[in-house]
Design an enzyme around this catalytic site. Sequence first.
Site, PDB file in Angstrom:
ATOM      1  N   SER A 138       5.900  -1.757  -9.064  1.00  0.00           N
ATOM      2  CA  SER A 138       5.993  -2.593 -10.255  1.00  0.00           C
ATOM      3  C   SER A 138       4.867  -3.589 -10.436  1.00  0.00           C
ATOM      4  O   SER A 138       4.642  -4.059 -11.545  1.00  0.00           O
ATOM      5  CB  SER A 138       7.322  -3.349 -10.246  1.00  0.00           C
ATOM      6  OG  SER A 138       7.395  -4.233  -9.141  1.00  0.00           O
ATOM      7  N   THR A 182      32.741  -7.699  -5.495  1.00  0.00           N
ATOM      8  CA  THR A 182      33.457  -7.446  -6.750  1.00  0.00           C
ATOM      9  C   THR A 182      32.654  -6.489  -7.614  1.00  0.00           C
ATOM     10  O   THR A 182      31.431  -6.623  -7.751  1.00  0.00           O
ATOM     11  CB  THR A 182      33.686  -8.770  -7.503  1.00  0.00           C
ATOM     12  OG1 THR A 182      34.476  -9.634  -6.681  1.00  0.00           O
ATOM     13  CG2 THR A 182      34.404  -8.530  -8.819  1.00  0.00           C
ATOM     14  N   THR A 235       5.152 -12.134  -3.865  1.00  0.00           N
ATOM     15  CA  THR A 235       5.389 -10.932  -4.667  1.00  0.00           C
ATOM     16  C   THR A 235       4.165 -10.028  -4.659  1.00  0.00           C
ATOM     17  O   THR A 235       4.285  -8.797  -4.635  1.00  0.00           O
ATOM     18  CB  THR A 235       5.760 -11.324  -6.106  1.00  0.00           C
ATOM     19  OG1 THR A 235       6.855 -12.255  -6.066  1.00  0.00           O
ATOM     20  CG2 THR A 235       6.173 -10.120  -6.914  1.00  0.00           C
ATOM     21  N   ARG A 255       7.651 -22.163  -8.403  1.00  0.00           N
ATOM     22  CA  ARG A 255       8.099 -21.409  -9.572  1.00  0.00           C
ATOM     23  C   ARG A 255       9.064 -22.247 -10.399  1.00  0.00           C
ATOM     24  O   ARG A 255       9.931 -22.926  -9.856  1.00  0.00           O
ATOM     25  CB  ARG A 255       8.767 -20.101  -9.141  1.00  0.00           C
ATOM     26  CG  ARG A 255       7.851 -19.254  -8.279  1.00  0.00           C
ATOM     27  CD  ARG A 255       8.474 -17.935  -7.895  1.00  0.00           C
ATOM     28  NE  ARG A 255       7.619 -17.193  -6.977  1.00  0.00           N
ATOM     29  CZ  ARG A 255       7.726 -15.905  -6.716  1.00  0.00           C
ATOM     30  NH1 ARG A 255       8.667 -15.201  -7.304  1.00  0.00           N
ATOM     31  NH2 ARG A 255       6.918 -15.313  -5.865  1.00  0.00           N
ATOM     32  N   LYS A 268      17.009  -2.884 -16.236  1.00  0.00           N
ATOM     33  CA  LYS A 268      15.657  -2.862 -16.797  1.00  0.00           C
ATOM     34  C   LYS A 268      15.654  -1.989 -18.054  1.00  0.00           C
ATOM     35  O   LYS A 268      16.068  -2.431 -19.106  1.00  0.00           O
ATOM     36  CB  LYS A 268      14.654  -2.434 -15.728  1.00  0.00           C
ATOM     37  CG  LYS A 268      14.509  -3.498 -14.626  1.00  0.00           C
ATOM     38  CD  LYS A 268      13.477  -3.135 -13.595  1.00  0.00           C
ATOM     39  CE  LYS A 268      13.189  -4.308 -12.657  1.00  0.00           C
ATOM     40  NZ  LYS A 268      14.363  -4.789 -11.898  1.00  0.00           N
ATOM     41  N   SER A 315       8.660   3.681   5.922  1.00  0.00           N
ATOM     42  CA  SER A 315       8.668   2.902   4.681  1.00  0.00           C
ATOM     43  C   SER A 315       7.248   2.617   4.212  1.00  0.00           C
ATOM     44  O   SER A 315       6.396   2.171   5.003  1.00  0.00           O
ATOM     45  CB  SER A 315       9.413   1.584   4.923  1.00  0.00           C
ATOM     46  OG  SER A 315       9.343   0.737   3.797  1.00  0.00           O
ATOM     47  N   LYS A 343      11.939   1.671  12.759  1.00  0.00           N
ATOM     48  CA  LYS A 343      11.240   1.721  11.472  1.00  0.00           C
ATOM     49  C   LYS A 343       9.748   1.874  11.712  1.00  0.00           C
ATOM     50  O   LYS A 343       9.203   1.398  12.709  1.00  0.00           O
ATOM     51  CB  LYS A 343      11.522   0.471  10.644  1.00  0.00           C
ATOM     52  CG  LYS A 343      11.039  -0.832  11.261  1.00  0.00           C
ATOM     53  CD  LYS A 343      11.356  -2.008  10.355  1.00  0.00           C
ATOM     54  CE  LYS A 343      10.841  -3.328  10.938  1.00  0.00           C
ATOM     55  NZ  LYS A 343      11.541  -3.707  12.174  1.00  0.00           N
TER      56      LYS A 343
END
Length: 439
Positions: A221, A310, A395, A53, A280, A169, A188
């Site tokens: 997505s 932070t 992805t 990438r 987004k 999940s 899980k």
Amino acid sequence: MPCERYPFTNVNAARTADETRNDVAKAKEEMPVDYTAKLDEALNRLHEEGRYRTFIDIERKKGQFPHATWRKADGSEQAITVWCGNDYLGMGQHPAVLAAMHEAIDATGAGSGGTRNISGTTVYHKRLEAELADLHGKEAALVFSSAYIANDATLSTLPKLFPGLIIYSDELNHASMIEGIKRNGGAKRIFRHNDVDHLRELIAADDPRAPKLIAFESVYSMDGDFGPIGEICDLAEEVGALTYLDEVHAVGMYGPRGGGVAERDRLAHRIDIINGTLGKAFGVFGGYIAASEKMCDAVRSYAPGFIFTTSIPPAVAAGAAASIAHLKQDQALRDAHQTQARILKTRLKGMGLPIIDHGSHIVPVIVGDPVHTKQLSDMLLDGYGIYVQPINFPTVPRGTERLRFTPSPVHGPDEMDKLVRALDALWSHCALNRQELSA
């Protein structure tokens, strides 16, 4: 006067340095692992598979989104149109958002100055959390530095709050959800994507007395499909499970006030924890969860990802709050967004391109090969000034590599015409013809 205990001269010091360098070099030669070589191997694998990438150095133009400037490696510049951004509604350029950020930075300065527990909570953070709680109809909300951290920190903390918790999940959940679930140390179960029957089977095989949580998304997505929110809520209520819904790709864009798909379908009150992003559709930065006051209080008190980070800058919080407040009232912008997505999908389908259409705002065009996907992306950028980033494994699954277009209300007819013509020319006539790309 030189110290008699350390009578070193410059020559001795130089000799000592040379000897040290020689010792280091010799030690490297004798190391059992060549770390640099291992890094080369890892990076070369990505290059060989066509999955390496690269960052595209772009400068967005204030008030002109989706137009931007691409700064090339040779120092030259080219005007481009961004077709793959997640600023879905162009709110990162909205005057109300910018004005709120300017006001906050003039009042408070740049950073927050600390974690939320130590001087990092301001009136802007509290205002933002109030806007978010109201957006989702929840008692409270908790802002994190990103939606990734919100997912990871919350899902990895819940087993501390509910000992023996089993998390179910969806197999296509975002990496941040997967990471949080992996790290929590609890049990899980992975159910097939959107398969409520499989989910029911997994739950039935477990102790009915064990605490349970079902984690899933509203809009996935990469394919743009919707999660079966109502069916999962029915099952969760039947077996006494909590529900955790990631609305990252839906908040701001769905529902009468932008509360997401759960709000659109009048199901938000049945979801225990909603995760969302400020980076987004809201066009700024950060992430959050919205839930009951006690749930947010417990996560705030136990999650290391919240405690030791932070807080987001006050100006960012102010801009996000302004964006949320605006979108609660701007249904016209949401309607325009959906219209643009429908138009682009209709035109690409008319060209015979292999797109995925589940009715959402996301427009994936399947190429099916990482090298070809990268080549097509490069040709669109170099030849037409159209920027769409290739999406490869991990992805998306291997063999489903794609270009993922995200049309927005600020992509005008001219931009869309240019995109359609470019895709038609490249897909039909270049060396990467349609048959090869679809193979």
